[in-house]
Design an enzyme around this catalytic site. Structure first.
Site, mmCIF file in Angstrom:
data_model
loop_
_atom_site.group_PDB
_atom_site.id
_atom_site.type_symbol
_atom_site.label_atom_id
_atom_site.label_comp_id
_atom_site.label_asym_id
_atom_site.label_seq_id
_atom_site.Cartn_x
_atom_site.Cartn_y
_atom_site.Cartn_z
ATOM 1 N N GLU A 54 0.850 -1.167 0.037
ATOM 2 C CA GLU A 54 0.006 0.116 -0.127
ATOM 3 C C GLU A 54 0.751 1.454 0.083
ATOM 4 O O GLU A 54 0.484 2.417 -0.601
ATOM 5 C CB GLU A 54 -0.758 0.088 1.356
ATOM 6 N N HIS A 123 -9.675 -5.446 8.949
ATOM 7 C CA HIS A 123 -10.341 -5.177 7.789
ATOM 8 C C HIS A 123 -11.472 -4.156 7.925
ATOM 9 O O HIS A 123 -12.041 -3.484 6.848
ATOM 10 C CB HIS A 123 -11.027 -6.426 7.020
#
Lengths: 332, 340
Positions: A54, A123
């Site tokens: 990321e 998540h």
């Protein structure tokens, strides 16, 4: 009008904006796998799978934006954003200012978040307030398919870096969407989802639904609730909120993210500083707890303000407290 | 010092002529010396200003050959990303020392209107496009800038060069950046100025001696490791890499082995530095060495050198006067440029 899900609305916005502007590119872990039709229509150069990393995904979007492209980077889940924080906060958010306005960073970083998938805290973590706090960034968190499409399109055309949060629990929700491709929704405009006179409910993302359900139930008790969907957390539409609070004199702010230093705190401060004279009761905040999201379905849902709690808070604000409403609210 | 070449001879496959230092004209060599002297004088002036109360700075004293050699190998269509030790890159690119100094002092005539200070000066007009003082920040943005170049958003034929240090090579983003540049075949020159120091820690406390070039090589990058204090060696290696990138469109890696002669951030007494190491590297000073080389080769005589020193001194004095005379920004402009 066409009926579609939030997921379809996002896809349609991406397709329309890639059609509209050849500078728009889509990148991220799995975007080329997930959007095969976009690869076919716009080419592999513009729809790029990336390594599952990321920091470089976001950094590459920042560099590409400064270099003249208009990247949309899909960072998948909000809890992965801390890995990309340097690129988003230190680079995208600051380098325009630091350079004295020499550069712009027209880019969108998308991430899913929120209860609805029961996969736990890594998540599901509503981090939107962190990005609201970072200068130079804009932050969107819509609730309807039409808003997902219209706001994503406007975000892609904006000259600034935009964080676009997708509430996971809304992904398959359906709604009517304007068919015209040039239909944009400007950033920084809240939507009044339901008009009312006794109490103002301010929310965004999935808890707008809880507020609307609550408002419907309150009707039976002669309580008229106004429901405002912020949809854009930064820039914030102060006027729509203040105008409503000035009319109703009562404010409940509802969101799934935890409360401390959150958006609800900001809305409460807004009312206290700019509409204090209109307030007839203390502001109520209904938020998720200061705890990581749980994965058990029951516990996950227990972390999300539900319509019942909103009803209880509104009844207390408008009619006064009862043992029952105290018990329900203590839960949040 | 262990200086080696870890390179796949890409140029030979494509027939790109490899420039050597012999190909540099006398004018170019003299200009390289004068630019290195200008960088040194500029940073010494900043140190003086800091002693007088101006904001501190990270100097690149001792690393001037890296800046002059690499920037000399680039041209106008190329774009540069750099870091907190960027004065050399900017001056070698033609930045006005007066506007740079005005920026350091926080004045309106600075390149960024006083919003950057010494640490993040960028200049779109010079192609010094992004500067991050977050170690590794420049590496995170470099592939995206090179992607924009590859997709036709820059000047035709241009490449991107990114400068960083051995400290940044210890960041995870170093590997992410190299890997993506290789996978996406981006026209990107990675330039690691290995100056032996990572803020207050010697790099040998943090990495194996030959780690940087080995890491780059293991990512599949054509990699050269050269003496970063020898401006002509730096130029030759950079020019070769740049020429190859223009032909192949693929990234390359250059490690410049050099030394940070001053502290991390002014003021800094360097009490943590081994004095023997400092003395040994000062003996290998890039400017002193090149002056002697050009004198010996007869390209310049002592009078010419004195005239050069005078020109440099006058430019820096004029720069300092310009910066100090520049207006302070109006406080009510504090939040200009946050959003487009």
């Amino acid at each position: 009008m066409t009926r579609m899900t939030v997921e379809q609305a996002i896809h349609q916005a991406l397709r329309e904006e890639m059609e509209h502007d050849p500078r728009v590119i889509l990148m991220g872990e799995g975007v080329a796998t997930k959007h095969r039709d976009l690869v076919e229509d716009f080419g592999a150069e513009r729809v790029r799978n990336t390594p599952l990393a990321e920091a470089i995904m976001a950094g590459t979007a920042v560099g590409a934006a400064a270099g003249g492209l208009r990247p949309v980077v899909d960072l998948l889940f909000a809890p992965f954003l801390p890995y990309s924080m340097d690129a988003l906060v230190n680079s995208a958010g600051k380098l325009r200012y630091i350079s004295g306005g020499q550069f712009s960073f027209p880019m969108v970083a998308m991430a899913m978040t929120g209860a609805g998938w029961a996969v736990g805290a890594q998540h599901n973590h509503n981090l939107e307030a962190m990005f609201v706090h970072a200068p130079g960034l804009k932050v969107l968190m819509p609730s309807t398919p039409a808003d997902f499409r219209g706001l994503l399109k406007a975000a892609i055309r904006d000259e600034n870096p935009v964080l676009f949060f997708i509430d996971l629990g809304l992904l398959h929700q359906e709604g009517e969407v304007e068919a015209r491709a040039d239909e944009l929704i400007p950033l920084g405009q809240a939507a009044v989802r339901r008009e009312g006179t006794h109490v103002t409910m301010v929310s965004y993302a999935k808890t707008v639904g809880a507020c609307l359900q609550a408002a419907e139930q309150l009707e039976a008790r002669q309580i008229s609730a106004e429901v405002i969907d912020l949809r854009s957390l930064k820039p914030l539409d102060e006027e729509t909120v203040l105008a409503s609070v000035r009319r109703t004199g009562r404010l409940i702010v509802v969101h799934e993210a935890s409360g401390l230093c959150g958006v609800a705190a900001e809305i409460a401060a807004l009312a206290a500083t700019k509409a204090f004279d209109a307030l007839r009761a203390p502001v109520v905040r209904l938020t998720g707890p200061d705890a990581p999201a749980a994965s058990s379905w029951v516990l996950e849902q227990a972390g999300v303000p539900q319509a019942e709690a909103v009803v209880a808070a509104a009844v207390e604000l408008v009619l006064g407290t009862s043992e029952h409403t105290r018990a329900v609210m203590a839960h949040y | 010092m262990n200086v080696s070449e870890h390179t796949e001879p890409v140029a030979d496959h494509h027939g790109v002529p490899g420039p050597t230092h012999e190909s540099a004209t006398p004018e170019a060599r003299l200009s390289s010396l004068e630019t290195m002297m200008l960088i040194r004088a500029y940073e010494e002036q900043l140190v003086e200003l800091q002693r007088g109360g101006a904001p501190g700075t990270c100097t690149s004293v001792g690393q001037e050959a890296c800046a002059v050699g690499v920037i000399g190998a680039l041209d106008e269509r190329d774009r540069i990303l750099t870091n907190h030790r960027s004065a050399g890159h900017l001056i070698a690119r033609g930045a006005d020392p007066g506007r740079m100094m005005a920026e350091v002092l926080g004045r309106t005539d600075g390149y960024c209107g006083g919003r950057s200070g010494s640490l993040h000066i960028a200049s779109r007009e010079l192609g010094v496009v992004l500067t991050s003082t977050i170690v590794g920040g420049e590496l995170s943005m470099a592939p995206g800038m090179a992607l924009a170049q590859k997709m036709g958003r820059g000047e035709p034929g241009g490449i991107v060069a990114v400068f960083f240090g051995d400290g940044a090579a210890c960041e995870g983003i170093f590997h992410e950046s190299l890997n993506l540049a290789v996978q996406w075949q981006l026209p990107l020159l990675f330039v690691c100025e290995n100056n032996q120091w990572q803020a207050f820690v010697h790099r040998l406390e943090t990495m194996p001696d030959r780690a940087i070039a080995d890491w780059a090589h293991s990512h599949g990058l054509p990699t050269r490791s050269v003496d970063g204090n020898a401006v002509e060696e730096v130029y030759a290696a950079a020019a070769r890499a740049v020429a190859e990138i223009r032909v192949t469109g693929s990234p390359q890696f250059l490690e410049l082995v050099t030394y940070r002669q001053r502290g991390h951030f002014e003021p800094d007494d360097q009490s943590y530095v081994d004095p023997d190491e400092l003395v040994a590297w000062r003996r290998r000073d890039p400017i002193q060495g090149y002056r002697e080389h050009l004198l010996e080769s007869g390209l310049i005589d002592p009078e010419g050198l004195a005239a050069m020193e005078r020109r440099v001194r006058e430019r820096i004095e004029a720069a300092a006067a310009f910066a100090q005379a520049s207006a302070w920004p109006a406080p009510d402009r504090l939040t200009d440029h946050v959003y487009a």
